[in-house]
Design a protein around this motif. Structure first.
Motif, short mmCIF file in Angstrom:
data_model
loop_
_atom_site.label_atom_id
_atom_site.label_comp_id
_atom_site.label_asym_id
_atom_site.label_seq_id
_atom_site.Cartn_x
_atom_site.Cartn_y
_atom_site.Cartn_z
N GLN A 1 0.92 -1.20 -0.04
CA GLN A 1 0.06 0.02 -0.17
C GLN A 1 0.75 1.19 0.01
OE1 GLN A 1 -2.46 -1.28 3.44
NE2 GLN A 1 -0.63 -1.54 4.65
N LEU B 1 -1.99 8.62 10.38
CA LEU B 1 -1.53 7.53 9.54
C LEU B 1 -2.42 7.51 8.37
CD1 LEU B 1 0.47 4.91 9.10
CD2 LEU B 1 -0.95 3.61 10.33
N VAL C 1 -7.59 7.51 6.14
CA VAL C 1 -7.10 8.02 7.49
C VAL C 1 -7.17 6.54 8.26
CG1 VAL C 1 -7.61 9.33 9.50
CG2 VAL C 1 -7.85 10.11 7.27
N GLN C 2 -6.08 6.03 8.80
CA GLN C 2 -6.27 4.91 9.57
C GLN C 2 -6.25 5.14 11.07
OE1 GLN C 2 -6.23 1.66 8.19
NE2 GLN C 2 -6.50 2.95 6.45
N TYR D 1 -11.76 4.15 18.75
CA TYR D 1 -11.60 2.95 17.96
C TYR D 1 -10.88 1.56 18.74
CZ TYR D 1 -10.50 -0.28 14.20
OH TYR D 1 -10.15 -1.39 13.23
N ASP E 1 2.07 -6.11 6.45
CA ASP E 1 2.96 -5.14 5.89
C ASP E 1 3.79 -4.64 7.16
OD1 ASP E 1 4.08 -2.99 4.80
OD2 ASP E 1 2.33 -2.05 4.03
N VAL F 1 4.26 -1.07 8.13
CA VAL F 1 3.32 -0.36 9.18
C VAL F 1 3.79 -0.35 10.61
CG1 VAL F 1 0.80 -0.29 9.89
CG2 VAL F 1 1.29 -0.66 7.60
N ASP G 1 0.13 -12.86 6.16
CA ASP G 1 -1.31 -12.60 5.88
C ASP G 1 -2.43 -13.42 6.84
OD1 ASP G 1 -3.86 -12.57 4.50
OD2 ASP G 1 -3.20 -13.21 2.54
N GLY G 2 -2.98 -12.50 7.31
CA GLY G 2 -3.82 -12.86 8.37
C GLY G 2 -5.03 -14.23 8.03
N ILE G 3 -5.18 -13.78 6.57
CA ILE G 3 -6.14 -15.03 6.13
C ILE G 3 -5.41 -16.35 6.35
CG2 ILE G 3 -7.71 -15.77 4.19
CD1 ILE G 3 -7.60 -12.50 3.33
N ASP H 1 -8.46 -6.01 13.06
CA ASP H 1 -8.47 -4.67 13.04
C ASP H 1 -7.81 -4.09 11.67
OD1 ASP H 1 -7.65 -1.95 13.20
OD2 ASP H 1 -6.40 -2.27 14.96
N GLU I 1 -10.02 -1.20 4.99
CA GLU I 1 -11.11 -1.18 4.20
C GLU I 1 -11.05 -2.28 3.35
OE1 GLU I 1 -9.37 1.40 5.04
OE2 GLU I 1 -11.12 2.64 6.08
N PRO J 1 -5.34 -6.37 -0.04
CA PRO J 1 -5.01 -7.56 1.03
C PRO J 1 -5.94 -7.79 1.93
CG PRO J 1 -3.23 -5.91 1.79
CD PRO J 1 -3.96 -5.46 0.40
N1 SAM Z 1 -8.15 1.30 12.54
C1 SAM Z 1 -8.13 1.11 11.10
C2 SAM Z 1 -8.98 1.57 10.15
O1 SAM Z 1 -10.23 1.07 10.38
O2 SAM Z 1 -8.92 2.54 9.38
C3 SAM Z 1 -7.28 -0.04 10.94
C4 SAM Z 1 -5.59 0.33 11.06
S1 SAM Z 1 -4.59 -0.90 10.73
C5 SAM Z 1 -3.36 0.20 10.46
C6 SAM Z 1 -4.99 -1.97 9.41
C7 SAM Z 1 -3.88 -2.85 9.02
O3 SAM Z 1 -4.39 -4.06 8.45
C8 SAM Z 1 -2.99 -2.13 8.05
O4 SAM Z 1 -1.73 -1.72 8.46
C9 SAM Z 1 -2.93 -3.30 6.95
O5 SAM Z 1 -1.48 -3.61 6.39
C10 SAM Z 1 -3.37 -4.57 7.54
N2 SAM Z 1 -3.74 -5.64 6.77
C11 SAM Z 1 -4.52 -5.36 5.67
N3 SAM Z 1 -5.04 -6.75 5.15
C12 SAM Z 1 -4.30 -7.67 5.90
C13 SAM Z 1 -4.12 -8.88 5.93
N4 SAM Z 1 -4.80 -9.87 5.01
N5 SAM Z 1 -3.60 -9.82 6.67
C14 SAM Z 1 -2.81 -8.91 7.89
N6 SAM Z 1 -3.19 -7.64 7.80
C15 SAM Z 1 -3.70 -7.03 6.83
#
Ligand code: SAM
Length: 284
Positions: free
Chosen positions: A33, A47, A53-54, A63, A110, A113, A139-141, A157, A160, A164
């Motif tokens: 990203q 961030l 916006v995260q 949150y 990532d 991050v 990858d969380g999946i 967490d 959107e 990924p």
């Molecule tokens: N609070 C935030 C929001 O709702 O906007 C989310 C913040 S947190 C930074 C989201 C994280 O999810 C990102 O750092 C992103 O890299 C991670 N992410 C996205 N897809 C993912 C996956 N498949 N496995 C693990 N992490 C993932």
């Protein structure tokens, strides 16, 4: 006239949130990203991932407390907690407040991050050094798919549903999370704005309700997220979040309280109506 720097997130094609920026602290294209860290006047450090916006230092507590304390205060003894995404560390910071938590696994796809969180958001990523916390870059999946009856609580967490994160909103992932949880486990995911993402909320709620015996939606007010009203969807195998059984609930919160725990499940009529076909658990 002085030059002003503004950042605008286009929350919809027709609406933007604009913040006056003191300084752009960091910008990078990672493998997954585009990432920016901005110092804004209104909300402090912010961030931004892929233009969304995260978190901001001013309102992240809402949150992170609500995605963490609702499931952890519902469960009578959350020992093993998994966070998917959440590379900023805000959810982990809340989770380690529970003395009964023995292990927190943070699975963030990532690594950049995590690096940015350590460097620019030390007050948010402070729990990365807690000995109970293990960070996995994966990858969380796939990670969730590898687990069976291991976790007491799983917190998604995520960003959107783009890139990924798309699979984190699909039925196969929810089925995997169900298997990864112990027989009394609790699952929660951030599920966007009821004003702007009604279809997503309806779809995700239906999917989670199909997999878990109990499904609930709850809300919190997050000023920098699209529309300011944010939803979370919780799936539970056993415990009813309206009758939380948790012990040692932290008192050093700024948004979460026992009263707010219950009231966050009381939905405005338009949100209740959008779940109507899905037979909402909390009709009051
Ligand atoms: N609070 C935030 C929001 O709702 O906007 C989310 C913040 S947190 C930074 C989201 C994280 O999810 C990102 O750092 C992103 O890299 C991670 N992410 C996205 N897809 C993912 C996956 N498949 N496995 C693990 N992490 C993932």
């Amino acid at each position: 006239m002085q030059t002003e720097l503004w950042y605008t997130e286009k929350q919809t094609p027709n609406l933007g949130l604009s913040c006056k920026v003191k300084e752009t602290l960091y910008f990078a294209k990672t493998d997954y990203q585009e990432m920016a860290v901005l110092d804004t006047i209104q909300f402090g450090r912010m961030l931004v991932l892929d233009g969304m916006v995260q978190l901001t230092v001013a309102d992240e507590f809402v949150y992170h407390e609500m995605i963490s304390h609702i499931p952890l205060a519902t469960h009578p003894c959350p020992r093993n907690v998994l966070v998917v995404g959440g590379g900023d560390g805000g959810a982990v910071r809340e989770i380690v407040k529970y003395p009964q938590v023995e292990k927190v696994t943070l699975v963030e796809i990532d690594a950049k991050v995590i690096e940015a969180a350590r460097r620019f958001f030390p007050e948010i990523s402070s729990a990365f050094s807690d000995p109970r916390v293990e960070i996995k870059i994966a990858d969380g999946i796939e990670y969730v798919r590898s687990l069976e009856s291991t976790c007491d609580v799983i917190i998604v967490d995520s960003t959107e549903p783009v890139g990924p994160a798309v699979g984190l909103f699909g039925s196969p992932f929810y089925e995997g999370a169900f298997r990864a949880l112990k027989p009394d486990g609790i699952f929660v995911a951030q599920t966007e704005s009821p004003f702007f993402n009604a279809d997503l909320i309806r779809t995700v709620f239906r999917r989670i309700k199909t997999v878990f015996p109990q499904a609930y939606l709850y809300l919190a007010s997050v000023p920098t997220y699209p529309s300011g009203l944010w939803s979370f969807t919780l799936g539970s195998k056993k415990y009813n979040p309206l009758e939380p059984e948790g012990k040692n609930i932290p008192q050093d919160t700024r948004y979460y309280t026992a009263g707010l725990h219950r009231s966050s499940f009381t939905l405005p009529r338009f949100v209740r109506d959008l779940l109507a076909d899905e037979h909402c658990e909390h009709e009051s």
